[in-house]
Design a protein around this motif. Structure first.
Motif, PDB file in Angstrom:
ATOM      1  N   GLY A 216      -0.340 -48.590  33.393  1.00 38.64           N
ATOM      2  CA  GLY A 216      -0.879 -48.095  32.129  1.00 38.64           C
ATOM      3  C   GLY A 216      -2.388 -48.170  32.068  1.00 38.64           C
ATOM      4  N   TYR A 217      -2.961 -49.305  32.502  1.00 38.92           N
ATOM      5  CA  TYR A 217      -4.422 -49.431  32.476  1.00 38.92           C
ATOM      6  C   TYR A 217      -5.073 -48.479  33.490  1.00 38.92           C
ATOM      7  CZ  TYR A 217      -4.641 -53.409  29.294  1.00 38.92           C
ATOM      8  OH  TYR A 217      -4.570 -54.223  28.179  1.00 38.92           O
ATOM      9  N   ARG A 218      -4.436 -48.304  34.654  1.00 39.78           N
ATOM     10  CA  ARG A 218      -4.993 -47.355  35.624  1.00 39.78           C
ATOM     11  C   ARG A 218      -5.073 -45.953  35.032  1.00 39.78           C
ATOM     12  NH1 ARG A 218      -1.665 -49.421  41.005  1.00 39.78           N
ATOM     13  NH2 ARG A 218      -3.306 -50.768  41.861  1.00 39.78           N
ATOM     14  N   ALA A 276      -3.691 -57.504  34.685  1.00 41.60           N
ATOM     15  CA  ALA A 276      -3.540 -56.074  34.938  1.00 41.60           C
ATOM     16  C   ALA A 276      -4.788 -55.320  34.495  1.00 41.60           C
ATOM     17  CB  ALA A 276      -2.310 -55.539  34.195  1.00 41.60           C
ATOM     18  N   ALA A 277      -5.325 -55.681  33.335  1.00 43.05           N
ATOM     19  CA  ALA A 277      -6.524 -55.016  32.827  1.00 43.05           C
ATOM     20  C   ALA A 277      -7.719 -55.273  33.734  1.00 43.05           C
ATOM     21  CB  ALA A 277      -6.817 -55.497  31.407  1.00 43.05           C
ATOM     22  N   PHE A 278      -7.858 -56.507  34.214  1.00 41.94           N
ATOM     23  CA  PHE A 278      -8.982 -56.843  35.086  1.00 41.94           C
ATOM     24  C   PHE A 278      -8.898 -56.088  36.410  1.00 41.94           C
ATOM     25  CE2 PHE A 278     -10.313 -61.285  33.327  1.00 41.94           C
ATOM     26  CZ  PHE A 278     -10.631 -60.692  32.126  1.00 41.94           C
ATOM     27  N   GLN A 279      -7.684 -55.996  36.985  1.00 44.31           N
ATOM     28  CA  GLN A 279      -7.574 -55.281  38.252  1.00 44.31           C
ATOM     29  C   GLN A 279      -7.937 -53.816  38.065  1.00 44.31           C
ATOM     30  OE1 GLN A 279      -4.214 -56.010  40.775  1.00 44.31           O
ATOM     31  NE2 GLN A 279      -4.419 -54.044  41.828  1.00 44.31           N
ATOM     32  N   ALA A 280      -7.448 -53.207  36.985  1.00 46.64           N
ATOM     33  CA  ALA A 280      -7.788 -51.803  36.738  1.00 46.64           C
ATOM     34  C   ALA A 280      -9.280 -51.635  36.493  1.00 46.64           C
ATOM     35  CB  ALA A 280      -6.988 -51.273  35.558  1.00 46.64           C
TER      36      ALA A 280
END
Length: 526
Positions: A216-218, A276-280
């Protein structure tokens, strides 16, 4: 107009801005072929960032189908080799460096090659290639050698670009300027769904709700980075980026979420969302390997210097802060905001910042900051009504930073800030509780690129802010960015604004300009 996964609306040939993620700048031993293409693998553009005297980091992300529901951009389940070239000239007849990196599924097929051994304080051009497809050309530049004489610097800073609130026309105007650097101070994306948007664009159902997982973040980043105006600004200059709250969730603080759904109420689940947000974020920004996240942790506070002229100290006021006192909003009755044990920086980052104030020899010390540091009272009467999410909610840390500046006799401290969707120019006092305390610095708060829609010049709320805050010299609620010209004797901030963002093609003008002269910090209109 419906935005298809297989078609990027309005993407022009000059578009360029995307993040290529990799585990460092690993070179490939053998080439890995790209898949049969269904679209442009460089649909999200190119970018550069975190410049140094001998190099910078480059970025791109392979995404021939950028809105694919799995968040992998239409790429196959195998590595792909990406070649890059860095040249002294735009025609690539005089190469300075070339090499290759491998884009992998683990990092969303983004790559971040880091370049070293280049010449200081000069312009370079770069491009990527996979198979026979060549990316748009990017332009970047290195910084001067540490301590070397730097006569002048031009940069811009921006923040808050809600895709659903309007077009990024301001970035078209920024891309046309002659800048050394762009500083982005956060809210690069918003976690909100974008079904109802002021661009009048229909979007696919996957964008109706806010993201919680990596796919989703990607896709949220892919939507934002598909914008040609944003790509143009990325392709022209190196960027220095940090984050604020909307890269994860509105008003989050360390392990504390806004708690609007179960996934955010339980700290362990919120940390998964943050990871997840940080990786994206890393996958879509020109960040070095030192900023690669480790789960829900990511180091974004760092420094970049421009010879003896300016030192940029980039802060992270989200990851280490205490939860907001008395809720997330503004209030006039919150004694907890004055507690000496509450922090917006965290002890380690605060010590790092204070140490830098003590040791910097740069003519201008510049703090890249997310939420306003200066007091912004919303009550023109006797009460002090302030936001708990800004430094007003963490008075001890503000007093520590500005008090140290007073102790050291610093006369060159400038804080650049985002978040508010308004332009401010104000003086910073060592202690806002004492109106007689010395002015120790200046803060320029930049408005949003698009967040909040069209905006207005000076609303009733803006008049009230000016009446309530004697150290506030200027308030404006239009959209745009701040363009800065700095030399050894003078700092000039131009507040560049557009009259509307809910339709494309807006002109730009300078609403106001402020200068600081060498010596004690005295803010004056140009």
């Amino acid at each position: 107009m419906r935005i298809s996964r297989r078609r990027l609306f309005g993407l022009g040939a000059t578009g360029a801005a995307a993040v290529l993620l990799g585990t460092g700048a690993a070179s490939s031993v053998k080439p890995y072929a790209s898949p049969r293409r269904i679209g442009d693998p460089f649909s999200l553009g190119v970018a550069s960032g975190d410049p140094a005297p001998d190099g910078f980091v480059l970025w791109t992300r392979l995404a021939p189908d950028p809105f694919a529901p799995d968040g992998l951009g239409g790429m196959p389940d195998h590595p792909v080799t990406v070649h890059y070239e860095v040249s002294h000239d735009e025609g690539f007849t005089n190469l300075a460096r070339s090499g290759s990196v491998v884009a992998t599924r683990a990092l969303g097929y983004s790559v971040h090659p880091e370049l070293f051994g280049l010449e200081p304080d000069r312009v370079y051009y770069y491009r990527f290639r996979t198979d026979d497809v060549v990316s748009p050309v990017g332009r970047t530049r290195t910084t001067p050698l540490p301590g070397s004489r730097k006569a002048a610097l031009r940069f811009a800073f921006a923040s808050c670009q809600a895709w659903h609130d309007g077009f990024y026309t301001a970035y078209d105007h920024m891309a046309a300027e002659d800048l050394d650097l762009v500083v982005h101070l956060g809210d690069y994306i918003y976690e909100y769904g974008v079904d109802g948007n002021k661009r009048g664009a229909a979007v696919e159902p996957q964008f109706y709700d806010e993201p919680y997982d990596l796919a989703g973040y990607r896709n949220q980043y892919a939507l934002y980075k598909s914008d040609p105006s944003l790509q143009a600004a990325h392709s022209q200059f190196p960027w220095l980026v940090t984050m604020d709250d909307h890269e994860v969730e509105d008003n989050w603080a360390a392990d504390h979420s806004e708690a609007d759904l179960e996934v955010d109420v339980i700290p362990a689940l919120f940390r998964q969302r943050r990871a997840a947000a940080f990786q994206a974020l890393y996958e879509h920004q020109p960040l070095r390997s030192g900023q690669m996240p480790l789960g829900p942790d990511m180091r974004l506070h760092r420094r970049v210097s421009y010879g003896d002229l300016a030192e940029f100290t980039m802060l992270d006021t989200r990851q280490y802060r205490d939860d907001q006192a008395c809720g997330d909003s503004q209030t006039a009755n919150c004694a907890d905001r004055l507690r000496t044990d509450r922090t917006i920086l965290g002890p380690q980052q605060r010590d790092w910042l204070l140490s830098g104030l003590s040791t910097s020899t740069a003519r201008w010390q510049v703090i890249g900051n997310q939420v306003p540091m200066g007091q912004t009272d919303y009550d023109a009467g006797p009460a002090t009504e302030v936001s708990m999410d800004a430094w007003d909610g963490y008075v001890a840390d503000r007093n520590a930073v500005l008090g140290r500046a007073a102790e050291l006799g610093i006369d060159n401290l400038v804080v650049i800030t985002g978040d508010r969707h308004q332009n401010y120019a104000s003086s910073l006092r060592a202690d806002f509780a004492n109106p007689e305390s010395p002015v120790v610095g200046t803060e320029f708060v930049g408005t949003s690129i698009s967040s909040g829609g069209d905006g207005v010049d000076l609303s009733d709320a803006g008049h009230n802010l000016l009446a309530a805050n004697p150290d506030l010299e200027f308030v404006n609620g239009q959209r745009g960015y701040v363009s800065v010209q700095v030399d050894q004797d003078r700092w000039r901030s131009d507040f560049r604004v557009v009259p509307y963002v809910q339709r494309p093609g807006a002109p730009i003008s300078t609403k106001a300009s402020f200068v600081l002269e060498k010596g004690p910090p005295t803010l004056a209109r140009a």
